[in-house]
Design an enzyme around this catalytic site. Structure first.
Site, mmCIF file in Angstrom:
data_model
loop_
_atom_site.group_PDB
_atom_site.id
_atom_site.type_symbol
_atom_site.label_atom_id
_atom_site.label_comp_id
_atom_site.label_asym_id
_atom_site.label_seq_id
_atom_site.Cartn_x
_atom_site.Cartn_y
_atom_site.Cartn_z
ATOM 1 C CG HIS A 1 -2.112 -0.933 0.981
ATOM 2 N ND1 HIS A 1 -3.210 -0.953 1.794
ATOM 3 C CD2 HIS A 1 -2.358 -1.837 -0.004
ATOM 4 C CE1 HIS A 1 -4.085 -1.835 1.322
ATOM 5 N NE2 HIS A 1 -3.592 -2.393 0.240
ATOM 6 C CD GLU B 1 -2.058 4.111 3.230
ATOM 7 O OE1 GLU B 1 -1.701 3.463 2.226
ATOM 8 O OE2 GLU B 1 -3.236 4.158 3.616
ATOM 9 C CB ALA C 1 -16.576 10.368 -32.218
ATOM 10 C CG ASP D 1 -18.379 0.745 -37.140
ATOM 11 O OD1 ASP D 1 -18.938 0.911 -38.250
ATOM 12 O OD2 ASP D 1 -18.511 1.523 -36.186
ATOM 13 C CG LEU E 1 -14.880 -3.025 -29.492
ATOM 14 C CD1 LEU E 1 -16.059 -3.789 -28.898
ATOM 15 C CD2 LEU E 1 -15.219 -1.540 -29.553
ATOM 16 N N GLY F 1 -23.406 1.969 -30.179
ATOM 17 C CA GLY F 1 -23.819 3.138 -30.911
ATOM 18 C C GLY F 1 -24.931 3.922 -30.230
ATOM 19 C CB SER G 1 -29.602 1.606 -30.181
ATOM 20 O OG SER G 1 -29.832 1.853 -31.515
ATOM 21 N N GLY H 1 -28.402 5.638 -25.999
ATOM 22 C CA GLY H 1 -29.744 6.110 -25.631
ATOM 23 C C GLY H 1 -30.342 5.294 -24.504
ATOM 24 C CB SER H 2 -30.870 1.712 -23.840
ATOM 25 O OG SER H 2 -29.638 1.101 -23.786
HETATM 26 N N1 LIG Z 1 -19.623 8.012 -33.566
HETATM 27 C C1 LIG Z 1 -19.499 7.196 -32.563
HETATM 28 O O1 LIG Z 1 -18.998 7.576 -31.485
HETATM 29 C C2 LIG Z 1 -19.927 5.794 -32.716
HETATM 30 C C3 LIG Z 1 -19.573 4.849 -31.747
HETATM 31 C C4 LIG Z 1 -20.038 3.550 -31.917
HETATM 32 C C5 LIG Z 1 -20.822 3.221 -33.006
HETATM 33 N N2 LIG Z 1 -21.108 4.143 -33.928
HETATM 34 C C6 LIG Z 1 -21.945 3.834 -35.090
HETATM 35 O O2 LIG Z 1 -23.225 3.525 -34.601
HETATM 36 C C7 LIG Z 1 -23.854 2.622 -35.482
HETATM 37 C C8 LIG Z 1 -24.536 1.570 -34.676
HETATM 38 O O3 LIG Z 1 -25.398 2.195 -33.758
HETATM 39 P P1 LIG Z 1 -26.863 1.651 -33.568
HETATM 40 O O4 LIG Z 1 -27.571 2.625 -32.732
HETATM 41 O O5 LIG Z 1 -27.449 1.303 -34.884
HETATM 42 O O6 LIG Z 1 -26.645 0.272 -32.819
HETATM 43 P P2 LIG Z 1 -25.891 -0.151 -31.476
HETATM 44 O O7 LIG Z 1 -26.299 0.745 -30.380
HETATM 45 O O8 LIG Z 1 -24.461 -0.378 -31.730
HETATM 46 O O9 LIG Z 1 -26.531 -1.599 -31.272
HETATM 47 C C9 LIG Z 1 -27.907 -1.710 -31.154
HETATM 48 C C10 LIG Z 1 -28.277 -3.140 -30.994
HETATM 49 O O10 LIG Z 1 -27.738 -3.644 -29.793
HETATM 50 C C11 LIG Z 1 -28.634 -4.562 -29.214
HETATM 51 N N3 LIG Z 1 -28.866 -4.174 -27.837
HETATM 52 C C12 LIG Z 1 -28.747 -5.007 -26.792
HETATM 53 N N4 LIG Z 1 -28.949 -4.360 -25.657
HETATM 54 C C13 LIG Z 1 -29.239 -3.086 -25.981
HETATM 55 C C14 LIG Z 1 -29.545 -1.956 -25.202
HETATM 56 N N5 LIG Z 1 -29.542 -1.990 -23.850
HETATM 57 N N6 LIG Z 1 -29.814 -0.814 -25.837
HETATM 58 C C15 LIG Z 1 -29.806 -0.754 -27.170
HETATM 59 N N7 LIG Z 1 -29.489 -1.799 -27.950
HETATM 60 C C16 LIG Z 1 -29.211 -2.959 -27.365
HETATM 61 C C17 LIG Z 1 -29.886 -4.544 -30.042
HETATM 62 O O11 LIG Z 1 -29.833 -5.676 -30.882
HETATM 63 P P3 LIG Z 1 -30.500 -7.035 -30.394
HETATM 64 O O12 LIG Z 1 -31.941 -6.705 -30.152
HETATM 65 O O13 LIG Z 1 -30.238 -7.954 -31.490
HETATM 66 O O14 LIG Z 1 -29.826 -7.375 -29.120
HETATM 67 C C18 LIG Z 1 -29.767 -3.307 -30.876
HETATM 68 O O15 LIG Z 1 -30.343 -3.423 -32.122
HETATM 69 C C19 LIG Z 1 -22.791 2.086 -36.380
HETATM 70 O O16 LIG Z 1 -22.985 2.588 -37.670
HETATM 71 C C20 LIG Z 1 -21.495 2.621 -35.816
HETATM 72 O O17 LIG Z 1 -20.590 2.971 -36.824
HETATM 73 C C21 LIG Z 1 -20.690 5.429 -33.811
#
Ligand SMILES: NC(=O)c1ccc[n+]([C@@H]2O[C@H](COP(=O)([O-])OP(=O)(O)OC[C@H]3O[C@@H](n4cnc5c(N)ncnc54)[C@H](OP(=O)(O)O)[C@@H]3O)[C@@H](O)[C@H]2O)c1
Length: 362
Positions: free
Chosen positions: A51, A53, A155, A201, A205, A295, A297, A300-301
């Site tokens: 640690h 200290e 981004a 993509d 990761l 991404g 989605s 957002g969740s």
């Molecule tokens: N600019 C940036 O910083 C950045 C970073 C990452 C990605 N991207 C871009 O984002 C795009 C993908 O984004 P997207 O919104 O279409 O998809 P996403 O968020 O990558 O994936 C969505 C999918 O994940 C699954 N999922 C499981 N748990 C989820 C949850 N808690 N919330 C939402 N989805 C969940 C669902 O499929 P199931 O129902 O089959 O499980 C859903 O259709 C790509 O084109 C990528 O290039 C951009």
């Protein structure tokens, strides 16, 4: 030097453990002799066990007698992998301990200070409290909320888009911004994306900073039915980099294929759409922090469920336009402006031509 300056030095020493202490906290320590000289310094690194200290006291030797210890987090009073630090400080003849914050672990919080005071050591707390809390925000969240600290990183263009209408997204931000993104990965236990990001993509990761890590960055993919291709980069490299798919009702054969390639598949009740359950699964695995990279989605969740502790937006000086072009945070969003996330403690940093804006939900 003032108590504040020496506490600040202890925080600086603690930061040497970034990326190397999880699931423990960052801790730094400075020992100042009775004559007011710095006689010992130490930082905590998980794999080195010692640690902060104890490392600082070893350096100080007999010069610690009658001195002051500046520690960035409350010294622990229990037997763990090491003897209690409180006992070691008392035995070394420390007369005064200056420490900004108590340990957030409810099982031990306050006990270290109490033991020191019972032994006649003067304890001063609260100096640079905010900075000390921020430094250990992941560890504090993990203990207080029983879930990992969630940092949402995205981004986008100046108008909030992450791709053009046709889906062209590489690259919106600069090499410099992406290097900053890598630095963030280094600080986290896990990185998390949705299945659609993998499909679109095929990212690797990984943490490519080359910095020393005690735990490999866990790659987490939210994928209800395991639709990710078995040939994708994450699955193909799962034997080299820890990989976890969180699913609801995966095809058993697909799960078996993923497991045979080294990935783990966890089925959570409610499925990966249940962000609380996802974080519960990560907590169970002693993941203290997760970088949500998208991404839209998935971003957002997490935002909809109020489970974002910190946001970072990389903003490139480009305007993409297009009503249907994807934006960085999807989900339901706020109904009223009053319900939107308004950020506080904002920092704005330049990364090449891009801006890196970081803040905390107010
Ligand atoms: N600019 C940036 O910083 C950045 C970073 C990452 C990605 N991207 C871009 O984002 C795009 C993908 O984004 P997207 O919104 O279409 O998809 P996403 O968020 O990558 O994936 C969505 C999918 O994940 C699954 N999922 C499981 N748990 C989820 C949850 N808690 N919330 C939402 N989805 C969940 C669902 O499929 P199931 O129902 O089959 O499980 C859903 O259709 C790509 O084109 C990528 O290039 C951009």
């Amino acid at each position: 030097m003032t108590d504040e300056a020496l506490t600040s030095r202890a925080l600086e020493l603690a930061s040497e453990g970034i990326g190397r202490v999880s699931p423990s906290p960052l801790v730094g320590c400075v020992i100042v002799s009775a004559e007011g000289q710095i006689v010992g310094e130490g930082s905590y690194i998980f794999s080195e066990v010692t640690h902060a200290e104890i490392a600082a006291l070893r350096q100080a030797g007999e010069r610690s007698r009658g001195g002051t210890a500046y520690v960035s987090l409350e010294p622990h009073a229990h037997h763990g992998r090491t003897p209690p630090c409180t006992e070691v400080l008392i035995n070394a003849g420390i007369r005064r301990v200056v420490c900004p914050i108590e340990d957030p672990n409810p099982l031990v919080s306050g006990k270290g200070f109490e033991e020191l005071r019972n032994a006649g050591v003067e304890v001063v707390t609260g100096i640079l409290r905010e900075a000390a809390e921020k430094q250990n925000e992941k560890f504090i969240c993990w203990h207080r909320n029983k879930r990992p600290f969630v940092h949402l990183k995205t981004a986008m263009s100046l108008d909030g888009k992450t791709a053009t209408v046709s889906g062209d997204s590489k690259w919106i931000t600069s090499v410099e911004a992406r290097a900053e993104g890598q630095k963030l990965r280094y600080e986290y236990d896990a990185i998390l994306v949705g299945a659609q990001t993998i499909a679109a993509d095929d990212p690797s990761l990984t943490d490519r900073t080359g910095g020393p890590r005690d735990r490999g960055l866990l790659r987490v993919v939210l994928d209800s039915r395991l639709r990710t291709a078995a040939g994708s980069a994450v699955v193909a490299t799962a034997d080299e980099h820890p990989t976890l798919f969180i699913a609801r009702d995966p095809e058993p054969e697909k799960a078996e294929t993923f497991r045979s390639k080294g990935a783990e598949v966890a089925v959570v009740e409610g499925g990966p759409r249940d962000t609380k359950a996802v974080l519960g699964e990560l907590y169970r695995r002693r993941i203290t922090s997760v970088l949500v990279e998208g991404g839209a989605s998935v971003a957002g969740s997490f935002a909809d469920s109020g489970l974002v502790d910190k946001f970072t937006f990389f903003i490139a000086p480009v305007v993409i336009g297009g009503a249907k072009a994807p934006t960085s945070v999807g989900g339901e969003g706020a109904d009223r402006l009053a319900e939107a996330f308004r950020l506080k403690d904002i920092t704005v940093q330049q990364a090449g031509p891009d801006l890196m804006v970081t803040g905390y939900p107010a």
